[in-house]
Design a protein around this motif. Structure first.
Motif, PDB file in Angstrom:
ATOM      1  N   TYR A   1      -1.797  -0.311   6.256  1.00 36.32           N
ATOM      2  CA  TYR A   1      -1.143   0.537   7.254  1.00 36.32           C
ATOM      3  C   TYR A   1       0.234   0.977   6.765  1.00 36.32           C
ATOM      4  O   TYR A   1       0.578   2.165   6.823  1.00 36.32           O
ATOM      5  N   ASP A   2       1.014   0.035   6.244  1.00 33.92           N
ATOM      6  CA  ASP A   2       2.350   0.376   5.741  1.00 33.92           C
ATOM      7  C   ASP A   2       2.264   1.349   4.571  1.00 33.92           C
ATOM      8  O   ASP A   2       3.091   2.261   4.446  1.00 33.92           O
ATOM      9  N   ALA A   3       1.248   1.192   3.719  1.00 36.34           N
ATOM     10  CA  ALA A   3       1.071   2.107   2.586  1.00 36.34           C
ATOM     11  C   ALA A   3       0.718   3.517   3.076  1.00 36.34           C
ATOM     12  O   ALA A   3       1.215   4.512   2.531  1.00 36.34           O
ATOM     13  N   MET A   4      -0.140   3.608   4.108  1.00 35.54           N
ATOM     14  CA  MET A   4      -0.505   4.925   4.649  1.00 35.54           C
ATOM     15  C   MET A   4       0.692   5.600   5.311  1.00 35.54           C
ATOM     16  O   MET A   4       0.893   6.816   5.175  1.00 35.54           O
ATOM     17  N   VAL A   5       1.501   4.818   6.012  1.00 32.87           N
ATOM     18  CA  VAL A   5       2.688   5.373   6.658  1.00 32.87           C
ATOM     19  C   VAL A   5       3.632   5.942   5.602  1.00 32.87           C
ATOM     20  O   VAL A   5       4.184   7.037   5.760  1.00 32.87           O
ATOM     21  N   ALA A   6       3.799   5.206   4.497  1.00 34.65           N
ATOM     22  CA  ALA A   6       4.682   5.672   3.430  1.00 34.65           C
ATOM     23  C   ALA A   6       4.083   6.880   2.712  1.00 34.65           C
ATOM     24  O   ALA A   6       4.799   7.842   2.400  1.00 34.65           O
TER      25      ALA A   6
ATOM     26  N   TYR B   1       1.821   9.191   3.731  1.00 32.50           N
ATOM     27  CA  TYR B   1       1.741  10.411   4.523  1.00 32.50           C
ATOM     28  C   TYR B   1       3.039  10.757   5.259  1.00 32.50           C
ATOM     29  O   TYR B   1       3.063  11.696   6.058  1.00 32.50           O
ATOM     30  N   GLU B   2       4.091  10.034   4.978  1.00 33.53           N
ATOM     31  CA  GLU B   2       5.412  10.290   5.566  1.00 33.53           C
ATOM     32  C   GLU B   2       5.317  10.418   7.089  1.00 33.53           C
ATOM     33  O   GLU B   2       5.851  11.342   7.688  1.00 33.53           O
ATOM     34  N   ILE B   3       4.644   9.466   7.686  1.00 30.46           N
ATOM     35  CA  ILE B   3       4.376   9.505   9.117  1.00 30.46           C
ATOM     36  C   ILE B   3       5.670   9.514   9.931  1.00 30.46           C
ATOM     37  O   ILE B   3       5.799  10.288  10.885  1.00 30.46           O
TER      38      ILE B   3
END
Length: 115
Positions: free
Chosen positions: A16-21, A23-25
């Motif tokens: 989750y933290d990797a996806m947030v980083a 995709y610049e969520i």
């Protein structure tokens, strides 16, 4: 902020933290929030402008009704009587006698006595 269901399994939290980083969520959420704040401000301005226009219309309507009521009362008190002014001037169309109806016209037209 990490959702609660990710705390139970650490490998999902890392993903989750990797996806947030990736995709610049957080930056995107901030940009959307700024656009929503701008749209909300614009809508508030339009709402206030419409409210002001409606209030101005109501104020003008009230002023017109007050002026009309004053005119009616002045006329009712006899301070303004357009019929009396024309009779005093000797206008031949006023004060020529009572109005009588012609029976041949079905009462649609009125004529003065003596004409």
């Amino acid at each position: 902020s990490t959702p609660d269901w990710l705390w139970e399994q650490p490998h999902r939290e890392e993903m989750y933290d990797a996806m947030v980083a990736e995709y610049e969520i957080e930056d995107r959420i901030e940009a959307v929030n700024q656009q929503l704040n701008y749209a909300q401000g614009t809508m508030q301005s339009l709402k206030e402008d419409k409210h002001h226009s409606h209030s101005l219309f109501l104020e003008y309507t009230i002023c017109f009704l007050i002026a009309f009521e004053i005119f009616v009362e002045v006329h009712a008190l006899g301070w303004l009587d357009f019929g009396r002014v024309t009779q005093e001037r000797g206008d031949p169309t006023h004060g020529a006698g009572p109005v009588r109806r012609h029976s041949s016209s079905g009462g649609k037209f009125a004529a003065r006595d003596g004409t």
